[in-house]
Design an enzyme around this catalytic site. Structure first.
Site: not given
Ligand code: SAM
Length: 286
Positions: A109, A158
């Protein structure tokens, strides 16, 4: 004195706004990646928002986390190692780790504030983040898979919307790397957007996957808080047909209880809507 009403407002793609009545603002932090907020709502329990977009709510998170997790983990005959990209609220990891045969789950994350806020305020999704089988890495999932030497049975992307740090998670290079870190019968599932609001992204993702996986298809779910309610995941599977190779009895044998997923929902989710079929065409391989 009458309490002043308070609301959070989701501005979706600049042409749709939804407001949620709240009772309390629990967390607010502007990080290098996004603004992370947790609020207590009147009708949906606690809610996580990234850049004012609803990520999870206590009321309906079970839908998304059931379907991103149990569809691939029951399709694969014997998954032991899972990689989650994103998923900072912990709901996907919670559902993965309910599967007793899972030996190791790595979750990458990019924004530690998402994990911290959910650990502090949304225990319902973050409750498994201290499981000894979980390795939580705060970092960029794009870099992780680029450098990763380890192999996984299932990869779950995700992620947030294809904006900001999530943009490369919807690109060809990332899926070349995902295919590399998957075992020869591996399965990837990606947050696949909405066929009503982002069909062009579903077309792009299935196109990217179609030359890397034997089977490629969107599968549907509907929840309360993602705009329009009808959203999808996109599955890429190196060996197993998404529905024909599902061992229905395995779901029952697991002894696991679900509020959304079951084997009929699994199969039905892959019934592709006609306007989606027309647009995605040969990218769908079933
Ligand atoms: N269930 C949610 C949805 O469908 O929108 C998403 C859940 S989770 C909160 C999504 C996560 O992806 C975020 O916390 C964001 O920080 C993370 N994220 C975005 N780009 C990323 C990357 N390149 N590497 C790792 N995490 C990432």
């Amino acid at each position: 004195m009458k309490m002043k009403e308070d609301w959070v407002e989701e501005d979706f793609r600049g042409h749709l706004k939804m407001k949620y009545k709240i009772t309390e603002r629990l967390y607010h932090k502007k990080t290098e990646f996004q603004t992370v907020e947790v609020v207590n709502t009147v009708g949906f329990g606690k809610m996580l928002l990234n850049d004012s977009l609803v990520m999870v709510t206590e009321k309906d998170e079970f839908v998304y986390h059931d379907m991103i997790t149990h569809v691939p983990l029951f399709l694969h005959p014997n998954p032991k190692k899972v990689l989650i990209i994103g998923g900072g609220d912990g709901g996907t990891a919670r559902e993965v780790l309910r599967h007793k045969n899972i030996e190791r789950c790595v979750m990458v994350e990019i924004d530690g504030a998402v994990v911290d806020s959910c650990k502090e305020f949304i225990h319902q999704t973050s409750c498994a983040l201290d499981d000894s089988r979980l390795e939580l890495i705060i970092g960029d999932g794009v870099d992780y898979v680029d450098k990763c030497e380890e192999k996984f049975d299932v990869v779950l992307v995700d992620s947030t919307e294809p904006i900001g740090p999530a943009t490369p998670l919807f690109g060809d290079k990332f899926y070349l790397d995902v295919a590399k870190v998957l075992v020869e019968d591996g399965i990837v599932v990606a947050q696949g957007e909405s066929p009503f609001y982002n069909l062009e992204m579903q077309k792009k993702l299935t196109e990217i996957m179609s030359d890397k996986f034997k089977y490629v298809s969107p599968y549907n779910y509907s929840n309360l808080t993602y705009p329009g309610g009808a959203w999808s995941f996109i599955m890429g599977s190196k060996k197993y047909h998404p529905t024909k190779d599902l061992d229905h009895a395995k779901v029952g044998r697991s002894g696991m209880d679900f509020n959304y997923y079951n084997e009929d929902v699994h199969v039905g989710a892959f019934a592709v809507l006609n306007f989606v079929k027309k647009e995605l065409g040969l990218n769908i391989k079933m």
